[in-house]
Write an enzyme that holds these catalytic residues in place. Structure first.
Site, PDB file in Angstrom:
ATOM      1  N   GLU A  63       0.832  -1.195   0.000  1.00  0.00           N
ATOM      2  CA  GLU A  63       0.000   0.000   0.000  1.00  0.00           C
ATOM      3  C   GLU A  63       0.873   1.253   0.000  1.00  0.00           C
ATOM      4  OE1 GLU A  63      -4.180  -1.232   2.145  1.00  0.00           O
ATOM      5  OE2 GLU A  63      -2.663  -0.235   3.364  1.00  0.00           O
ATOM      6  N   CYS A  64       0.589   2.173  -0.898  1.00  0.00           N
ATOM      7  CA  CYS A  64       1.242   3.471  -0.964  1.00  0.00           C
ATOM      8  C   CYS A  64       2.767   3.310  -0.957  1.00  0.00           C
ATOM      9  CB  CYS A  64       0.753   4.382   0.155  1.00  0.00           C
ATOM     10  SG  CYS A  64       0.984   6.138  -0.223  1.00  0.00           S
TER      11      CYS A  64
END
Length: 435
Positions: A331-332
């Site tokens: 994520e990210c």
């Protein structure tokens, strides 16, 4: 101390000093022997770690946009020993500020859904008598949101405190305390928010100083009325059934260090409650990926540590080996590390894991911010999700099959998000809960 009670600290706007006041209050309550725990409204990874340091208990996020009322109530109640502690919720932004178009997800929604009173933290540094119409406006704006008290922040002197208190007297709201304006209580920040708790060598001293400043108040003014604050807290609603997130595997390896710090506590708690075994490891320490069925690389600040990540050959080699046969999800920041390269703010390109056809850069910043509705039709992360996006990275290349269809908070269809290749998937979105 009565069990399962709570109170919300909110403000008219961002920048009022809610975090400093909340940390001071959590530390002060803990010092006085009151069992207390913190919570943070909305999608925030950094403030909860400060809450945990201030009172010694894990801080959960309560998100009125991304979570159902039942889910918020279950997380707020805590359960077990946690449920016996006073819950202090730190609001985000202004009391009534939420997602477009109608402000859904605001702190006010938590106040209504949990039937909790609000203590308004007011930055009084540049006002005197004008504090009265400001507080009156917030107190009377919504009959479903009860403003039960006020904390005056950044107060300059006893004379200043006196003017503020006299102006507020006709409103009948207790002024619980006055926090002095002090340079040593400012909290350093960077592009995604505050500098992380784990990066501050002076954190314990800061928390003690903040608690002392809140307890004593402005020199010459009254001390903080801690008993009154505890007394105005109210009981939390009894939580019903609210199933958590199902673990993606039995054995889960989670990256955790200063570059991979943004994992929601409620997510990890759900996985453990679902029977998963979670092993933490540090890519920055060049740890090998532990034996696991699923690897999770959370967000964080890989751009600040890109050189170390690129040099962590044990980590990268073991991650590539794992990805040959078992799932990896990022994520990210974790998503960027799964890519081929990351360009830092100085323009230096650092080689990443090379598991997705992704190149990102921080040489030119562009803010991406907002809630997201996400849908994956197949494979890893299949289903509908509620999430949030907040980053400044520029995508130079994204080649491959998209992971998510995406919509913003107003229901507008966005470009597809993320990538998937083989057993590997990721996106810039932080998943908060099932939609």
């Amino acid at each position: 101390m009565a069990a399962s009670r709570g109170v919300i600290l909110a403000a008219p706007s961002s920048g009022a000093g809610k975090t400093t006041v909340t940390l001071a209050l959590l530390r002060l309550l803990a010092q006085r022997g009151v069992a207390v725990r913190g919570a943070k409204s909305g999608p925030d990874y950094i403030d909860p770690k400060f809450h945990e340091a201030a009172c010694g208990r894990v801080c959960l996020n309560l998100d009125a946009w991304a979570m159902t009322r039942a889910r918020v109530a279950a997380l707020a109640e805590g359960g077990g020993d946690e449920g016996e502690a006073l819950l202090v919720i730190e609001g985000a932004m202004g009391l009534f500020d939420g997602a477009p178009p109608d402000g859904r997800g605001a702190v006010a929604d938590l106040s209504r859904d949990l039937a909790l009173p609000v203590v308004l933290v007011v930055d009084a540094g540049r006002m005197a008598q004008s504090v009265a119409p400001l507080v009156a406006g917030f107190a009377g704006h919504d009959p479903g949101v009860r403003v039960a008290g006020v904390i005056l922040n950044k107060v300059g002197s006893a004379r200043h405190a006196g003017m503020l208190r006299r102006a507020l007297e006709p409103l009948g709201l207790p002024v619980l305390g006055t926090m002095p304006r002090r340079a040593d209580l400012a909290m350093p920040s960077r592009h995604l928010g505050l500098v992380q708790a784990g990066e501050r060598a002076d954190l314990e001293d800061f928390l003690d100083r903040a608690a002392e400043a809140l307890a004593e108040g402005v020199p010459g003014d009254r001390p903080f009325d801690l008993e009154a604050l505890v007394a105005l807290s109210t009981g939390l609603p009894q939580a019903g059934d609210a199933p958590g997130m199902v673990p993606p595997a039995q054995r889960i390896a989670v990256a955790q260090d200063q570059a991979f710090a943004f994992a929601y506590p409620h997510l990890l708690r759900d996985w453990r409650a679902g029977g998963a075994e979670i092993t933490l490891f540090s890519p920055l320490m060049d740890d090998p990926v532990p034996q696991a069925d699923f690897v999770y690389l959370p967000g964080g600040y890989p751009e600040l540590h890109a050189g170390r990540i690129a040099a962590s050959e044990v980590f990268l080699t073991s991650l590539r080996a794992h990805a040959e046969t078992r799932p990896v999800y990022g994520e990210c920041g974790g998503y960027m590390v799964l890519g081929e390269g990351l360009v830092d703010a100085e323009g230096t390109r650092h080689r990443m894991a090379g598991l997705l056809g992704l190149e990102t850069s921080f040489q030119t910043w562009r803010m991406h911010l907002g809630y997201r509705r996400l849908r994956a039709g197949q494979g890893l992360m299949q289903g509908d999700w509620a999430g949030h996006e907040f980053h400044y990275a520029t995508t130079l290349k994204a080649e491959g099959e998209a992971l998510f269809q995406a919509w913003d908070a107003e229901g507008t269809r966005l470009e597809d998000m993320g990538l998937r290749r083989g057993h590997v998937a990721g996106s810039f979105a932080h998943v908060i809960d099932r939609a």
